[in-house]
Design a protein around this motif. Structure first.
Motif, mmCIF file in Angstrom:
data_model
loop_
_atom_site.group_PDB
_atom_site.id
_atom_site.type_symbol
_atom_site.label_atom_id
_atom_site.label_comp_id
_atom_site.label_asym_id
_atom_site.label_seq_id
_atom_site.Cartn_x
_atom_site.Cartn_y
_atom_site.Cartn_z
ATOM 1 N N LEU A 1 0.733 -1.052 -0.042
ATOM 2 C CA LEU A 1 0.042 0.056 -0.100
ATOM 3 C C LEU A 1 0.909 1.364 -0.103
ATOM 4 O O LEU A 1 1.924 1.141 0.761
ATOM 5 C CB LEU A 1 -1.025 0.041 1.158
ATOM 6 N N LEU A 2 0.353 2.292 -0.566
ATOM 7 C CA LEU A 2 0.949 3.695 -0.592
ATOM 8 C C LEU A 2 0.008 4.553 0.468
ATOM 9 O O LEU A 2 -1.004 4.685 -0.247
ATOM 10 C CB LEU A 2 1.321 4.036 -2.052
ATOM 11 N N ALA A 3 0.507 5.290 1.063
ATOM 12 C CA ALA A 3 -0.128 6.312 1.943
ATOM 13 C C ALA A 3 0.313 7.615 1.253
ATOM 14 O O ALA A 3 1.206 8.151 1.473
ATOM 15 C CB ALA A 3 0.011 6.349 3.371
ATOM 16 N N LEU A 4 -0.359 8.204 0.177
ATOM 17 C CA LEU A 4 -0.243 9.443 -0.484
ATOM 18 C C LEU A 4 -0.793 10.624 0.579
ATOM 19 O O LEU A 4 -2.062 10.826 0.388
ATOM 20 C CB LEU A 4 -0.895 9.440 -1.811
ATOM 21 N N GLY A 5 -0.119 11.649 0.784
ATOM 22 C CA GLY A 5 -0.465 12.782 1.522
ATOM 23 C C GLY A 5 0.398 13.755 2.003
ATOM 24 O O GLY A 5 1.338 14.028 1.307
ATOM 25 N N ASP A 6 0.123 14.514 3.027
ATOM 26 C CA ASP A 6 0.854 15.633 3.454
ATOM 27 C C ASP A 6 1.674 15.429 4.794
ATOM 28 O O ASP A 6 2.001 14.323 4.977
ATOM 29 C CB ASP A 6 0.108 17.089 3.337
ATOM 30 N N SER A 7 1.726 16.444 5.732
ATOM 31 C CA SER A 7 2.572 16.239 6.954
ATOM 32 C C SER A 7 1.870 15.574 7.740
ATOM 33 O O SER A 7 2.447 14.734 8.596
ATOM 34 C CB SER A 7 2.685 17.556 7.390
ATOM 35 N N LEU A 8 0.522 15.417 7.638
ATOM 36 C CA LEU A 8 -0.321 14.514 8.585
ATOM 37 C C LEU A 8 0.257 12.940 8.326
ATOM 38 O O LEU A 8 0.118 12.104 9.144
ATOM 39 C CB LEU A 8 -1.708 14.427 8.078
ATOM 40 N N GLY B 1 0.216 19.086 -5.601
ATOM 41 C CA GLY B 1 1.518 18.515 -5.279
ATOM 42 C C GLY B 1 1.198 16.758 -5.371
ATOM 43 O O GLY B 1 1.967 15.863 -5.933
ATOM 44 N N GLY B 2 0.284 16.405 -4.766
ATOM 45 C CA GLY B 2 -0.079 15.070 -4.773
ATOM 46 C C GLY B 2 -0.395 14.325 -6.218
ATOM 47 O O GLY B 2 0.344 13.424 -6.673
ATOM 48 N N LEU B 3 -0.927 15.209 -7.138
ATOM 49 C CA LEU B 3 -1.068 14.871 -8.504
ATOM 50 C C LEU B 3 -0.046 14.808 -9.308
ATOM 51 O O LEU B 3 0.209 14.022 -9.987
ATOM 52 C CB LEU B 3 -2.017 15.943 -8.829
ATOM 53 N N SER B 4 0.853 15.631 -9.031
ATOM 54 C CA SER B 4 2.163 15.866 -9.748
ATOM 55 C C SER B 4 3.258 14.779 -9.428
ATOM 56 O O SER B 4 3.893 14.452 -10.367
ATOM 57 C CB SER B 4 2.845 17.097 -9.486
ATOM 58 N N ARG B 5 2.881 13.777 -8.462
ATOM 59 C CA ARG B 5 3.833 12.574 -8.054
ATOM 60 C C ARG B 5 3.302 11.641 -7.913
ATOM 61 O O ARG B 5 3.937 10.504 -7.739
ATOM 62 C CB ARG B 5 4.531 13.132 -6.804
ATOM 63 N N LEU C 1 3.246 5.581 -7.503
ATOM 64 C CA LEU C 1 2.820 4.237 -7.573
ATOM 65 C C LEU C 1 3.884 2.985 -8.581
ATOM 66 O O LEU C 1 3.400 3.089 -9.559
ATOM 67 C CB LEU C 1 1.426 4.381 -8.514
ATOM 68 N N THR C 2 4.734 2.846 -7.639
ATOM 69 C CA THR C 2 5.655 1.642 -8.287
ATOM 70 C C THR C 2 4.829 0.382 -8.521
ATOM 71 O O THR C 2 3.757 0.395 -8.022
ATOM 72 C CB THR C 2 6.739 1.364 -7.048
ATOM 73 N N PRO C 3 5.483 -0.212 -9.350
ATOM 74 C CA PRO C 3 4.865 -1.630 -10.071
ATOM 75 C C PRO C 3 4.001 -2.557 -8.735
ATOM 76 O O PRO C 3 3.236 -3.196 -9.271
ATOM 77 C CB PRO C 3 5.928 -2.487 -10.585
ATOM 78 N N GLU C 4 4.855 -2.626 -7.466
ATOM 79 C CA GLU C 4 4.283 -3.684 -6.685
ATOM 80 C C GLU C 4 2.992 -2.998 -5.852
ATOM 81 O O GLU C 4 2.257 -3.837 -5.183
ATOM 82 C CB GLU C 4 5.155 -3.914 -5.790
ATOM 83 N N THR D 1 -10.404 23.552 -7.604
ATOM 84 C CA THR D 1 -9.257 23.225 -7.706
ATOM 85 C C THR D 1 -8.900 22.019 -7.153
ATOM 86 O O THR D 1 -8.390 20.942 -7.796
ATOM 87 C CB THR D 1 -8.369 24.510 -7.454
ATOM 88 N N SER D 2 -9.102 21.851 -5.801
ATOM 89 C CA SER D 2 -8.958 20.602 -5.120
ATOM 90 C C SER D 2 -9.621 19.595 -5.744
ATOM 91 O O SER D 2 -9.039 18.374 -5.719
ATOM 92 C CB SER D 2 -9.364 20.922 -3.916
ATOM 93 N N ARG D 3 -10.956 19.647 -5.940
ATOM 94 C CA ARG D 3 -11.554 18.627 -6.516
ATOM 95 C C ARG D 3 -10.828 18.136 -7.820
ATOM 96 O O ARG D 3 -10.790 16.824 -8.289
ATOM 97 C CB ARG D 3 -12.914 18.799 -6.927
ATOM 98 N N ALA D 4 -10.501 19.130 -8.773
ATOM 99 C CA ALA D 4 -9.896 18.647 -10.093
ATOM 100 C C ALA D 4 -8.708 17.676 -9.672
ATOM 101 O O ALA D 4 -8.233 16.822 -10.539
ATOM 102 C CB ALA D 4 -9.648 19.753 -10.786
ATOM 103 N N ASN D 5 -7.947 18.231 -8.776
ATOM 104 C CA ASN D 5 -6.638 17.572 -8.422
ATOM 105 C C ASN D 5 -6.786 16.270 -8.023
ATOM 106 O O ASN D 5 -6.220 15.297 -8.074
ATOM 107 C CB ASN D 5 -5.772 18.254 -7.478
ATOM 108 N N LEU D 6 -7.711 16.184 -6.884
ATOM 109 C CA LEU D 6 -7.984 14.629 -6.424
ATOM 110 C C LEU D 6 -8.640 13.916 -7.418
ATOM 111 O O LEU D 6 -8.528 12.794 -7.406
ATOM 112 C CB LEU D 6 -9.114 15.007 -5.241
ATOM 113 N N GLU D 7 -9.506 14.470 -8.552
ATOM 114 C CA GLU D 7 -10.203 13.803 -9.486
ATOM 115 C C GLU D 7 -9.090 13.077 -10.425
ATOM 116 O O GLU D 7 -9.018 11.871 -10.970
ATOM 117 C CB GLU D 7 -11.187 14.264 -10.360
ATOM 118 N N GLY D 8 -7.867 13.953 -10.618
ATOM 119 C CA GLY D 8 -6.873 13.613 -11.426
ATOM 120 C C GLY D 8 -6.187 12.275 -10.599
ATOM 121 O O GLY D 8 -5.536 11.385 -11.384
ATOM 122 N N ILE D 9 -5.775 12.430 -9.302
ATOM 123 C CA ILE D 9 -5.372 11.134 -8.660
ATOM 124 C C ILE D 9 -5.978 9.981 -8.844
ATOM 125 O O ILE D 9 -5.487 8.984 -9.080
ATOM 126 C CB ILE D 9 -5.119 11.709 -7.226
#
Length: 228
Positions: free
Chosen positions: A38-45, A86-90, A95-98, A119-127
């Protein structure tokens, strides 16, 4: 001659029986569960800002899952100060193959900066689109806007997460701070569970957050293992 044939037949039967018993034993052994990645994609939290390594969200969630018998590798994809952009950009290279599943916990810094909800919606939708394209199961973790931006802003922002979860058929956890907040509260209401900045949870606060969110992560693991 007969004695030799009889001995040989008995030996053959013994070997056959031994092989049969061995095969039965192998079949009866419980299947070894494969590690779920699993990947936890997030910020400082997610990253664990202000805490020693073992006290952060990711290591505490790893420990919580291990205590319940889950063989899980949870990658810390938290970046302090990151926004949904930032999350969308990375997300693609994160998401490495495993990786089979992703916890998406972004939006807090969008709120701190007062970024437009659309703006936030569009970025999360992209993710979520990236995750969908790569067949990655997702647990989307919501954020709740404070009231000081006005009712329209709050309504627009708060609706992002449940609506996207429904649209993309992801799992949904309503609020990262759910484990330590009273209904409708803000991080400032979580007395004794926050660090001095009033924004980030302390180790005890993280433990309560993990306790609340853990069953949803278990559901994510179940989805991955069942292939649904």
């Amino acid at each position: 001659m007969m004695r030799s044939l009889t001995y040989g037949l008995r030996a053959w039967r013994s070997k056959t029986l031994a092989v049969t018993l061995m095969l039965c034993a192998i079949v009866a052994l419980p299947a070894r569960a494969e590690t779920v990645h699993l990947l936890a994609l997030g910020d400082s939290l997610t990253q664990g800002y202000g805490l020693i390594e073992d006290e952060g969200f990711v290591p505490q969630m790893r420990a919580w899952l291990a205590e319940r018998g889950h063989d899980v590798r949870l990658v810390n994809g938290g970046v302090s100060g990151d926004t949904t952009a930032g999350g969308l950009s990375r997300v693609e290279w994160s998401l490495t193959p495993e990786i089979e599943g992703m916890i998406v916990a972004l939006g807090g810094n969008d709120l701190l900066r007062g970024l437009p909800p659309e703006t936030s919606r569009a970025n999360l939708e992209g993710i979520l689109e990236v995750a969908e394209a790569q067949e990655i199961e997702v647990l989307l973790v919501g954020m709740t806007a404070p009231g000081n931006y006005g009712p329209d802003y709050k309504a627009g922002f708060d609706a992002i997460y449940p609506e996207l979860a429904e649209e993309y058929d992801t799992l949904y956890f309503p609020n990262f701070f759910r484990g330590i907040l009273p209904e409708g509260g803000t991080p400032q209401n979580a007395a004794g569970m926050m660090q001095g900045d009033g924004i980030h949870p302390n180790a005890d606060g993280v433990a309560l957050i993990v306790e609340a969110m853990g069953p949803s992560v278990e559901e994510l693991i179940s989805r991955i293992q069942s292939g649904d």
